[in-house]
Design a protein around this motif. Sequence first.
Motif, PDB file in Angstrom:
ATOM      1  N   GLY A  66       0.810  -1.215   0.000  1.00 26.50           N
ATOM      2  CA  GLY A  66       0.000   0.000   0.000  1.00 26.50           C
ATOM      3  C   GLY A  66       0.841   1.262   0.000  1.00 26.50           C
ATOM      4  N   LEU A  67       1.966   1.233   0.728  1.00 27.11           N
ATOM      5  CA  LEU A  67       2.859   2.391   0.755  1.00 27.11           C
ATOM      6  C   LEU A  67       3.430   2.672  -0.629  1.00 27.11           C
ATOM      7  CD1 LEU A  67       4.364   4.510   2.508  1.00 27.11           C
ATOM      8  CD2 LEU A  67       6.181   2.809   2.807  1.00 27.11           C
ATOM      9  N   ILE A  68       3.843   1.621  -1.325  1.00 31.41           N
ATOM     10  CA  ILE A  68       4.378   1.782  -2.676  1.00 31.41           C
ATOM     11  C   ILE A  68       3.316   2.342  -3.617  1.00 31.41           C
ATOM     12  CG2 ILE A  68       5.263   0.513  -4.678  1.00 31.41           C
ATOM     13  CD1 ILE A  68       6.628  -1.401  -2.704  1.00 31.41           C
ATOM     14  N   TRP A 113      11.646  -5.475  -1.706  1.00 33.93           N
ATOM     15  CA  TRP A 113      12.610  -6.536  -1.415  1.00 33.93           C
ATOM     16  C   TRP A 113      13.017  -6.531   0.055  1.00 33.93           C
ATOM     17  CZ3 TRP A 113      13.263 -10.581  -4.249  1.00 33.93           C
ATOM     18  CH2 TRP A 113      13.041 -10.512  -5.626  1.00 33.93           C
ATOM     19  N   GLY A 114      13.078  -5.331   0.669  1.00 35.55           N
ATOM     20  CA  GLY A 114      13.399  -5.265   2.092  1.00 35.55           C
ATOM     21  C   GLY A 114      12.355  -5.968   2.931  1.00 35.55           C
ATOM     22  N   GLY A 131      14.175   3.103   1.491  1.00 30.58           N
ATOM     23  CA  GLY A 131      13.301   3.225   0.332  1.00 30.58           C
ATOM     24  C   GLY A 131      12.011   3.955   0.665  1.00 30.58           C
ATOM     25  N   GLY A 132      11.421   3.647   1.836  1.00 29.17           N
ATOM     26  CA  GLY A 132      10.196   4.321   2.244  1.00 29.17           C
ATOM     27  C   GLY A 132      10.397   5.812   2.441  1.00 29.17           C
ATOM     28  N   ILE A 170      13.691   2.448  -8.065  1.00 29.81           N
ATOM     29  CA  ILE A 170      14.649   1.875  -7.113  1.00 29.81           C
ATOM     30  C   ILE A 170      14.146   1.975  -5.671  1.00 29.81           C
ATOM     31  CG2 ILE A 170      16.964   2.137  -6.127  1.00 29.81           C
ATOM     32  CD1 ILE A 170      17.989   2.826  -8.882  1.00 29.81           C
ATOM     33  N   PRO A 171      13.631   3.141  -5.212  1.00 32.64           N
ATOM     34  CA  PRO A 171      13.109   3.180  -3.827  1.00 32.64           C
ATOM     35  C   PRO A 171      11.996   2.175  -3.574  1.00 32.64           C
ATOM     36  CG  PRO A 171      13.392   5.402  -4.676  1.00 32.64           C
ATOM     37  CD  PRO A 171      13.578   4.474  -5.842  1.00 32.64           C
ATOM     38  N   ALA A 172      11.083   2.027  -4.549  1.00 34.03           N
ATOM     39  CA  ALA A 172       9.994   1.066  -4.380  1.00 34.03           C
ATOM     40  C   ALA A 172      10.534  -0.360  -4.293  1.00 34.03           C
ATOM     41  CB  ALA A 172       9.007   1.181  -5.543  1.00 34.03           C
TER      42      ALA A 172
END
Length: 248
Positions: free
Chosen positions: A74-76, A94-95, A151-152, A87-89
């Motif tokens: 949901g954050l993405i 992956w994290g 990333g977030g 890349i951040p998403a």
Amino acid sequence: MSRIHDIRLAGWAGIIPVFTIAFYFTASGTLEATPPLDSPSAHLQTFVQQSHIAMTWQVGVSLTLVLYLWFTAGLIEATHVPGQSQIPARLVGWGAATVMALSCCCFAVYMATAFQGELSVNSPDLIRALLQASVLLATISYGPMALLLLGGGLLLRRSRVLPSWLATSALVLAPLIGLLTFTVPILHGPLASGTFISLTVGMVLFTLWVTAAGIALVRWSYRAQPTLPDTSSDPLSSSHAARMDQSS
């Protein structure tokens, strides 16, 4: 279901774990301090006596981590900006997946430790090795946890859909939690592997940030206008619109 509604549910998925984890910790009981691993016999005896409590904690934490995968999705989605780097998403996705995988492995090793301890108290070296493996997996999980926060934070700073302090706090917490990964080789002192600071502080900070971000997502979903589905590519809708134009 609309996009906004999905994001709202993902926000709740970030809020619920803090209550479920607290419930498991409260309902299962309190762990007494175990002797250091340098005293295998005493440590094993204490561990066997408390293994059911610790296992309840492990089960609760592992189950609630599944909700974090929903939250990160949901954050993405909420912070997606067309045309920008993905890349951040990917760091967030992956994290979260890696943290979940390491947590499941840690839980499996801990189950093996408790099972072996219940069967026999004559194998302290094996129990010690399994406990160290469990601690190692839990500590390593701080690495991908830091990537998720990094990333977030970048996603939130770029999209500006949530309060800016969430982005700043994520970018500050990311290196601090990431540094906890390097406590693995430390054997003595407050930062030694398996101590309260090395195992608990990072997880508490991460959980609090996810909870705050979940609350912000839910609040944002109520303020945002629902996204209507795009029907321009639907041949039935197109033909219907054409007939309406002709009739008019």
